[in-house]
Structures are given as structure tokens and as C-alpha cells.
Design a protein around this motif. Sequence first.
Motif, PDB file in Angstrom:
ATOM      1  N   GLY A  81       0.748  -0.983  -0.035  1.00  0.00           N
ATOM      2  CA  GLY A  81       0.125   0.291   0.083  1.00  0.00           C
ATOM      3  C   GLY A  81       0.859   1.305  -0.131  1.00  0.00           C
ATOM      4  O   GLY A  81       2.020   1.385   0.697  1.00  0.00           O
ATOM      5  N   TRP A  82       0.371   2.190  -0.695  1.00  0.00           N
ATOM      6  CA  TRP A  82       0.987   3.487  -0.719  1.00  0.00           C
ATOM      7  C   TRP A  82       0.653   4.399   0.606  1.00  0.00           C
ATOM      8  O   TRP A  82       1.428   5.072   1.340  1.00  0.00           O
ATOM      9  N   GLU A  83      -0.782   4.344   0.968  1.00  0.00           N
ATOM     10  CA  GLU A  83      -1.203   4.993   1.970  1.00  0.00           C
ATOM     11  C   GLU A  83      -1.004   4.392   3.191  1.00  0.00           C
ATOM     12  O   GLU A  83      -0.616   3.227   3.205  1.00  0.00           O
ATOM     13  N   GLU A  84      -0.960   5.049   4.512  1.00  0.00           N
ATOM     14  CA  GLU A  84      -0.948   4.324   5.748  1.00  0.00           C
ATOM     15  C   GLU A  84      -2.349   3.209   5.838  1.00  0.00           C
ATOM     16  O   GLU A  84      -3.194   3.435   5.206  1.00  0.00           O
ATOM     17  N   LYS A  85      -1.997   2.122   6.574  1.00  0.00           N
ATOM     18  CA  LYS A  85      -2.872   0.965   6.787  1.00  0.00           C
ATOM     19  C   LYS A  85      -4.252   1.446   6.773  1.00  0.00           C
ATOM     20  O   LYS A  85      -5.277   0.845   6.042  1.00  0.00           O
ATOM     21  N   ASP A  86      -4.668   2.398   7.618  1.00  0.00           N
ATOM     22  CA  ASP A  86      -6.117   2.877   7.856  1.00  0.00           C
ATOM     23  C   ASP A  86      -6.432   3.992   7.090  1.00  0.00           C
ATOM     24  O   ASP A  86      -7.616   4.276   7.104  1.00  0.00           O
ATOM     25  N   ASP A  87      -5.545   4.595   6.321  1.00  0.00           N
ATOM     26  CA  ASP A  87      -5.962   5.765   5.440  1.00  0.00           C
ATOM     27  C   ASP A  87      -6.456   5.575   4.167  1.00  0.00           C
ATOM     28  O   ASP A  87      -6.197   4.612   3.459  1.00  0.00           O
ATOM     29  N   THR A  88      -7.443   6.124   3.765  1.00  0.00           N
ATOM     30  CA  THR A  88      -8.032   6.387   2.371  1.00  0.00           C
ATOM     31  C   THR A  88      -8.001   7.537   1.819  1.00  0.00           C
ATOM     32  O   THR A  88      -7.805   8.646   2.580  1.00  0.00           O
ATOM     33  N   ILE A  89      -7.973   7.838   0.513  1.00  0.00           N
ATOM     34  CA  ILE A  89      -7.874   9.124  -0.244  1.00  0.00           C
ATOM     35  C   ILE A  89      -9.803   9.217  -0.330  1.00  0.00           C
ATOM     36  O   ILE A  89     -10.294   8.177  -1.049  1.00  0.00           O
ATOM     37  N   ASP A  90     -10.289  10.304   0.269  1.00  0.00           N
ATOM     38  CA  ASP A  90     -11.628  10.370   0.280  1.00  0.00           C
ATOM     39  C   ASP A  90     -12.068  11.624  -0.612  1.00  0.00           C
ATOM     40  O   ASP A  90     -11.295  12.839  -0.521  1.00  0.00           O
ATOM     41  N   PHE A  91     -12.895  11.582  -1.372  1.00  0.00           N
ATOM     42  CA  PHE A  91     -13.823  12.504  -2.402  1.00  0.00           C
ATOM     43  C   PHE A  91     -15.305  12.713  -1.924  1.00  0.00           C
ATOM     44  O   PHE A  91     -16.172  11.816  -2.564  1.00  0.00           O
TER      45      PHE A  91
END
Length: 168
Positions: free
Chosen positions: A110-120
Motif C-alpha cells: 500500500g501507498w497510504e498508511e494502513k487505515d488511511d484512504t483518499i476521500d472525495f
Amino acid sequence: MIKSLCSLILLLSFNLLANKPFPNVLQLAPNQSSPTANLNAVKWMAGHWRGEAFGGITEEVWSAPLGGSMMGAFKLVVDNQISFYEIEAISELNGSLIFQLKHFAKDLKGWEEKDDTIDFPLVKVTPNKVYFNGLTLERVNNDEINIYVVIEDDGGKTEQKFNYKKVK
């Protein structure tokens, strides 16, 4: 005097257009809430889509709405090699919609941290466009869609267009 006023109005109009850096995406204003919406606004995304971007072939596969969400997967193939993947979801949340994604390298790290998402979060819905904060889904027709997204890199922010045709 009138000629000067007309010139000033014309100049201001051009400046306003020039200052709109991303013509195909919208942003939520500060303290603006997402409008009411459900997955009927985006159900036309369901299917297998293919296009070209970033010097390679892009592919997205979207499930039909089920359980309050649609699931999507993206991949970029350059020179017949996987460049990266995304797992995506459009979900009903608090009476509106949110588009979320996570990036993965070709080895699925994963590129983002484990519990992170990119949100729109949702900004606006029209008959053929669904505007999320920095990302727009456009239905051209039943066999073609465009996705516009603002991407940030070392050179600043740019709007990237992904044009997809339905895979039959």
C-alpha cells in the motif's frame, strides 16, 4: 468611459476563466455539506472499462450497487508491466455519496498508511456528471465514460482525464 468599462469587464472575465485551473472538477466550499444522493446517481459506472493514460493502458472494473456501495478496481499497465493498482469504492454515507480509494504498488504494498484512504465527498450531481471533491465521473454514453481527477505531484496540481470505452 463605456469603452474602458467594457474593456475592464472583458479583462475581469478572462482573468476569472484563467483562474479556474480545473475546468472539469469542482471543490466543496468551506463549510459546504454534500448534497443528498444515492447510488442511482452512479449506477451507470458498473462494468469493465479500458483506456489510455500515463503512457500505458488503464482499466477499471466496477460492480453494480449492492449493500450501499459500488466496488471498483483500477490498474495501470505500461510496457506490458503493472505500474500500480487502486481499490475504489463509492458508498452511501449520511444520505450522500463518497468516493474512496487506496493505491497499491505492483507487489500490492500500500501507498497510504494502513487505515488511511483518499476521500472525495460528493459536491454535485447532474444527469451525466457526478462531481466529487476533486474528481468527476462523466457518462458520455452507454459505452464511454470520462473520469477527471486533480493529481498533485512535485510540479503542483494538474487535472488528469481518463477516457474509457466499455469492454465487451
